[in-house]
Scaffold this active site. Structure first.
Site, mmCIF file in Angstrom:
data_model
loop_
_atom_site.group_PDB
_atom_site.id
_atom_site.type_symbol
_atom_site.label_atom_id
_atom_site.label_comp_id
_atom_site.label_asym_id
_atom_site.label_seq_id
_atom_site.Cartn_x
_atom_site.Cartn_y
_atom_site.Cartn_z
ATOM 1 N N SER A 270 0.781 -1.272 -0.094
ATOM 2 C CA SER A 270 0.012 0.124 -0.061
ATOM 3 C C SER A 270 0.766 1.139 0.022
ATOM 4 O O SER A 270 1.777 1.104 0.750
ATOM 5 C CB SER A 270 -0.913 0.062 1.107
ATOM 6 N N GLY B 169 -0.495 4.410 0.277
ATOM 7 C CA GLY B 169 -1.227 5.618 0.704
ATOM 8 C C GLY B 169 -2.034 6.395 -0.330
ATOM 9 O O GLY B 169 -2.660 5.558 -1.227
ATOM 10 N N GLU C 160 -1.083 7.217 -3.272
ATOM 11 C CA GLU C 160 -0.614 6.993 -4.455
ATOM 12 C C GLU C 160 -1.432 5.632 -4.790
ATOM 13 O O GLU C 160 -1.331 5.355 -6.071
ATOM 14 C CB GLU C 160 0.952 6.904 -4.509
ATOM 15 N N GLY C 161 -2.033 4.854 -3.964
ATOM 16 C CA GLY C 161 -2.761 3.502 -4.253
ATOM 17 C C GLY C 161 -2.012 2.348 -3.837
ATOM 18 O O GLY C 161 -1.768 2.572 -2.729
ATOM 19 N N GLY D 132 -5.778 0.982 4.823
ATOM 20 C CA GLY D 132 -4.978 -0.158 4.571
ATOM 21 C C GLY D 132 -5.657 -1.284 4.996
ATOM 22 O O GLY D 132 -5.624 -2.357 4.239
ATOM 23 N N ASP D 133 -6.567 -1.210 5.817
ATOM 24 C CA ASP D 133 -7.305 -2.528 6.280
ATOM 25 C C ASP D 133 -8.271 -2.748 5.408
ATOM 26 O O ASP D 133 -8.882 -4.104 5.314
ATOM 27 C CB ASP D 133 -7.821 -2.609 7.788
#
Length: 309
Positions: free
Chosen positions: A221, A223, A225-226, A252-253
């Site tokens: 991940s 952030g 940015e994808g 992220g989860d």
């Protein structure tokens, strides 16, 4: 299609909205949001909001544990937690007027060898009922560093894909069992390989070393940015859509929840990654941790590029 999530260190997640934080003074909280938390429960919500049936397991304890399981049941998520002695933790996320997030994470309960054996039995009994498994987050005191290894191996033996999202020694040890997919962020991956990862090429190279060692796929991940997914012979890049972010905690989860939903539906890796990035971005635009508006998520476009290598 059913997703089983494991949250070894479940918590009450509290969000405090404040104007500002001044150390040494009484702080007035404008708004409080509280609910069941821990990485795996954010994954559970993400998968459920993607339309999957979800069962949640792990450890809970005491009055806080009852709050967690009551909340899980109220959300329509199946309660398969193992009850242990002590008191489940509370994790506090303080959001100031500028949107800055400061988290205070309690350590949690201490579990015994008998507790671990009970969890492994519960886990093994649930595997025939589910399509995919996720293992997320930290472990309470009393858990060995390789606590995730027997769970990954049991999932493999049952023929179930298993997604691992943890960090540090738990990640390093868990990778020895070759999960179907591992989901570190850039910082966690850098710590694991012991090197700075200044650009995407460095991220891909580091992720591929894990694939060479046996992990099926590594999703990193990035952030806002994808995310990028790496296998032994493929690199998939999914760019995050722009949203007005109000709460980045747990995104992220939710990405893992979307990936789990994709695996449950037997999507290929590019489509599963696009789904995960889409719902993760929608979660950033939602004030409550681990939640998103499915209708809003459906409006978001996620450009995906695939490179064979």
């Amino acid at each position: 299609m059913t997703v089983l999530t494991v949250t070894l260190n479940a918590a009450i997640d509290k969000r405090y909205d404040v104007g500002a934080v001044t150390l040494g003074r009484v702080q007035r909280v404008a708004r409080v949001l509280a609910g069941p938390g821990g990485k795996g429960l954010n994954v559970a919500r993400g998968a459920q909001l993607c339309g999957q049936r979800v069962l949640a397991s792990g450890f809970v304890a005491g009055f806080a544990g009852a709050f967690i399981t009551d909340g899980v049941a109220a959300e329509g998520i199946g309660d398969e937690f193992v009850r242990v002695a002590g008191e489940s933790r509370t994790c506090i996320n303080i959001i100031d007027a500028a949107g800055t997030s400061t988290e205070f994470l309690e350590p949690g309960v201490t579990v015994t060898a008998d507790d671990l054996a009970a969890l492994e039995r519960r886990f093994a009994g649930l595997l025939p009922q589910v399509d995919v498994v996720t293992l997320s987050g930290s472990a309470p005191a009393g858990c060995p560093a390789d606590v995730y290894v027997p769970l990954v191996r049991a999932a493999h033996e049952a023929g179930r894909p298993v997604l691992l999202d943890t960090s540090g020694v738990l990640l390093a040890e868990g990778l020895r069992a070759a999960p179907t997919l591992a989901k570190p962020n850039r910082e966690e991956l850098a710590a694991l390989v012991g090197a700075d990862l200044p650009d995407l090429d460095a991220v891909v190279d580091a992720a591929r070393t894990l694939c060479v060692a046996g992990t099926g796929a590594v999703v990193v991940s990035l952030g806002e940015e994808g995310a990028v997914a790496v296998t032994a012979d493929q690199v998939v890049r999914a760019r995050a859509p722009r949203v007005a972010a109000v709460n980045p905690v747990g995104c992220g989860d939710v990405l893992v929840g979307g990936l789990a939903a994709g695996f449950a539906r037997r999507l290929d890796l590019p489509d599963a990654l696009a789904l995960g990035v889409r719902v993760s971005a929608a979660a950033a635009a939602h004030p409550e941790t681990g939640r998103f508006d499915p209708a809003f998520a459906d409006t978001l476009e996620v450009p995906v590029t695939v490179h064979q290598s």
